[in-house]
Design a protein around this motif. Structure first.
Motif, PDB file in Angstrom:
ATOM      1  N   PRO A   3     -44.255   9.787  29.289  1.00 51.65           N
ATOM      2  CA  PRO A   3     -45.175  10.503  28.394  1.00 51.65           C
ATOM      3  C   PRO A   3     -46.585  10.542  28.972  1.00 51.65           C
ATOM      4  O   PRO A   3     -47.070   9.537  29.498  1.00 51.65           O
ATOM      5  N   PRO A   4     -47.261  11.698  28.897  1.00 54.26           N
ATOM      6  CA  PRO A   4     -48.626  11.790  29.427  1.00 54.26           C
ATOM      7  C   PRO A   4     -49.626  10.992  28.609  1.00 54.26           C
ATOM      8  O   PRO A   4     -50.693  10.636  29.100  1.00 54.26           O
ATOM      9  N   PHE A   5     -49.285  10.712  27.343  1.00 56.46           N
ATOM     10  CA  PHE A   5     -50.126   9.872  26.498  1.00 56.46           C
ATOM     11  C   PHE A   5     -49.415   8.554  26.253  1.00 56.46           C
ATOM     12  O   PHE A   5     -48.204   8.516  26.026  1.00 56.46           O
ATOM     13  N   LEU A   6     -50.174   7.467  26.299  1.00 55.49           N
ATOM     14  CA  LEU A   6     -49.587   6.146  26.115  1.00 55.49           C
ATOM     15  C   LEU A   6     -49.590   5.709  24.661  1.00 55.49           C
ATOM     16  O   LEU A   6     -49.027   4.680  24.315  1.00 55.49           O
ATOM     17  N   ARG A   7     -50.239   6.487  23.824  1.00 56.83           N
ATOM     18  CA  ARG A   7     -50.331   6.105  22.418  1.00 56.83           C
ATOM     19  C   ARG A   7     -50.123   7.321  21.530  1.00 56.83           C
ATOM     20  O   ARG A   7     -50.644   8.393  21.814  1.00 56.83           O
ATOM     21  N   VAL A   8     -49.337   7.148  20.492  1.00 55.06           N
ATOM     22  CA  VAL A   8     -49.124   8.202  19.509  1.00 55.06           C
ATOM     23  C   VAL A   8     -49.865   7.807  18.240  1.00 55.06           C
ATOM     24  O   VAL A   8     -49.622   6.733  17.680  1.00 55.06           O
ATOM     25  N   PHE A   9     -50.776   8.663  17.797  1.00 56.73           N
ATOM     26  CA  PHE A   9     -51.609   8.333  16.647  1.00 56.73           C
ATOM     27  C   PHE A   9     -50.906   8.697  15.339  1.00 56.73           C
ATOM     28  O   PHE A   9     -51.393   9.468  14.529  1.00 56.73           O
ATOM     29  N   ARG A  10     -49.728   8.126  15.158  1.00 55.41           N
ATOM     30  CA  ARG A  10     -48.974   8.349  13.926  1.00 55.41           C
ATOM     31  C   ARG A  10     -48.359   7.033  13.487  1.00 55.41           C
ATOM     32  O   ARG A  10     -47.972   6.209  14.313  1.00 55.41           O
ATOM     33  N   ASP A  11     -48.256   6.857  12.200  1.00 58.03           N
ATOM     34  CA  ASP A  11     -47.645   5.656  11.636  1.00 58.03           C
ATOM     35  C   ASP A  11     -46.365   6.039  10.908  1.00 58.03           C
ATOM     36  O   ASP A  11     -46.334   7.019  10.155  1.00 58.03           O
ATOM     37  N   CYS A  12     -45.321   5.258  11.148  1.00 56.24           N
ATOM     38  CA  CYS A  12     -44.057   5.481  10.452  1.00 56.24           C
ATOM     39  C   CYS A  12     -44.185   4.929   9.034  1.00 56.24           C
ATOM     40  O   CYS A  12     -44.499   3.751   8.841  1.00 56.24           O
ATOM     41  N   VAL A  13     -43.953   5.760   8.047  1.00 53.42           N
ATOM     42  CA  VAL A  13     -44.149   5.344   6.656  1.00 53.42           C
ATOM     43  C   VAL A  13     -42.847   4.922   5.984  1.00 53.42           C
ATOM     44  O   VAL A  13     -42.864   4.383   4.876  1.00 53.42           O
ATOM     45  N   GLN A  14     -41.708   5.176   6.660  1.00 59.49           N
ATOM     46  CA  GLN A  14     -40.435   4.745   6.092  1.00 59.49           C
ATOM     47  C   GLN A  14     -39.401   4.598   7.199  1.00 59.49           C
ATOM     48  O   GLN A  14     -39.558   5.148   8.290  1.00 59.49           O
ATOM     49  N   ASP A  15     -38.352   3.838   6.923  1.00 57.14           N
ATOM     50  CA  ASP A  15     -37.293   3.629   7.904  1.00 57.14           C
ATOM     51  C   ASP A  15     -36.545   4.928   8.161  1.00 57.14           C
ATOM     52  O   ASP A  15     -36.392   5.767   7.267  1.00 57.14           O
ATOM     53  N   TYR A  16     -36.080   5.082   9.399  1.00 59.53           N
ATOM     54  CA  TYR A  16     -35.361   6.298   9.769  1.00 59.53           C
ATOM     55  C   TYR A  16     -34.179   5.931  10.655  1.00 59.53           C
ATOM     56  O   TYR A  16     -34.319   5.123  11.581  1.00 59.53           O
ATOM     57  N   THR A  17     -33.027   6.501  10.368  1.00 61.90           N
ATOM     58  CA  THR A  17     -31.828   6.256  11.167  1.00 61.90           C
ATOM     59  C   THR A  17     -31.627   7.409  12.131  1.00 61.90           C
ATOM     60  O   THR A  17     -31.516   8.566  11.714  1.00 61.90           O
ATOM     61  N   LEU A  18     -31.589   7.107  13.419  1.00 57.37           N
ATOM     62  CA  LEU A  18     -31.442   8.126  14.449  1.00 57.37           C
ATOM     63  C   LEU A  18     -29.966   8.324  14.766  1.00 57.37           C
ATOM     64  O   LEU A  18     -29.306   7.438  15.316  1.00 57.37           O
ATOM     65  N   GLY A  19     -29.443   9.495  14.406  1.00 59.81           N
ATOM     66  CA  GLY A  19     -28.043   9.806  14.694  1.00 59.81           C
ATOM     67  C   GLY A  19     -27.091   8.802  14.067  1.00 59.81           C
ATOM     68  O   GLY A  19     -27.210   8.456  12.885  1.00 59.81           O
ATOM     69  N   ASN A  20     -26.165   8.296  14.894  1.00 59.53           N
ATOM     70  CA  ASN A  20     -25.178   7.321  14.415  1.00 59.53           C
ATOM     71  C   ASN A  20     -25.537   5.893  14.805  1.00 59.53           C
ATOM     72  O   ASN A  20     -24.678   5.015  14.830  1.00 59.53           O
ATOM     73  N   THR A  21     -26.802   5.675  15.140  1.00 62.76           N
ATOM     74  CA  THR A  21     -27.207   4.327  15.563  1.00 62.76           C
ATOM     75  C   THR A  21     -27.278   3.373  14.375  1.00 62.76           C
ATOM     76  O   THR A  21     -27.410   3.777  13.234  1.00 62.76           O
TER      77      THR A  21
END
Length: 262
Positions: free
Chosen positions: A244-262
């Motif tokens: 990634p060209p940026f080392l930091r993402v200025f966003r906060d996760c506000v709830q749990d998220y399930t990615l695919g079948n993980t």
């Protein structure tokens, strides 16, 4: 603006073709950086600089002055407390470089408006032309894009004057700043991402061939066609994930998220 990118891309490929034939080692970041510089210059200002052949072009030199700025008190104040920076007249970037872009923008605006007025030739397709056209669009919709806040009419019942409202308009200073921002935000990020993509593809010949086969099916490189090239988009997304060209993402996760079948 795709026409600018396409012609610069053709020149980029033509420049690298001899290396492909000889197998000579090439500093790909140098050429990708020149490609990014040329694309931004053309799309923002309508200037074809061919920076790989003209490394001492004034625009190239002044962009490097801005991009090579070390972390200074002025830069930190401008980021953290811009109001205080303006009060103290702290400059975040090289003053001469900023003056160059100030004068360049003024010159292009003057010449472009004169050209548009007296010439019937096709207009340029770049950022500055879009800003000039936006002034005309504002007028067509009954807005005043030149003088903000001038009285338009006065109500007979209340005696209150209504004003014309400017929409979609950037001030002159904002146009200068936006042009510089294209280089700050787009030059290093674009060149780094393309460089990484080329490197990863060189390390995975099967993926490179698969991408090549998909690109051959595209008869025209327009936005509408490119968005449907699934493997190309997968390569881009995977490159951005791995490097990634940026080392930091200025966003906060506000709830749990399930990615695919993980």
């Amino acid at each position: 603006m795709l026409s600018h990118i396409e012609s610069i891309g053709d020149r980029f490929v033509h420049t690298l073709a001899p290396f492909a034939k000889t197998g000579e080692t090439v500093d790909i970041r140098k050429y990708v950086g020149a490609f990014a510089m040329d694309v931004i210059s053309a799309c923002a200002y309508g200037i074809n600089i061919s920076s790989i052949d003209n490394p001492n072009h004034p625009m190239v030199m002044n962009v490097k002055r801005i991009l090579s700025t070390d972390v200074s008190v002025g830069l930190m104040l401008s980021i953290i407390t811009p109001g205080l920076a303006r009060l103290l007249r702290a400059e975040p970037f090289d003053r001469k470089a900023l003056q160059y872009f100030d004068e360049l923008t003024e010159q292009i605006l003057t010449e472009r408006k004169k050209f548009n007025k007296y010439s019937k030739s096709a207009k340029q397709t770049d950022f500055i032309q879009l800003m000039i056209d936006s002034e005309k669009l504002d007028k067509d919709f009954g807005y005043d894009s030149i003088s903000d806040g001038e009285p338009e009419s006065e109500s007979k019942e209340t005696g209150i004057k209504s004003t014309k409202k400017s929409v979609g308009k950037l001030s002159y200073d904002e146009m200068v700043a936006q042009g510089i921002l294209f280089f700050i935000a787009g030059y290093d990020t674009t060149s780094a991402s393309i460089t990484h993509a080329i490197y990863y593809l060189s390390q995975h010949p099967k993926c490179q061939q698969k991408l090549y086969e998909e690109l051959k099916t595209c008869d025209e490189f327009t936005y509408e066609k490119l968005v449907h090239l699934k493997y190309l988009n997968a390569v881009i997304n995977e490159t951005l994930r791995m490097a990634p060209p940026f080392l930091r993402v200025f966003r906060d996760c506000v709830q749990d998220y399930t990615l695919g079948n993980t």
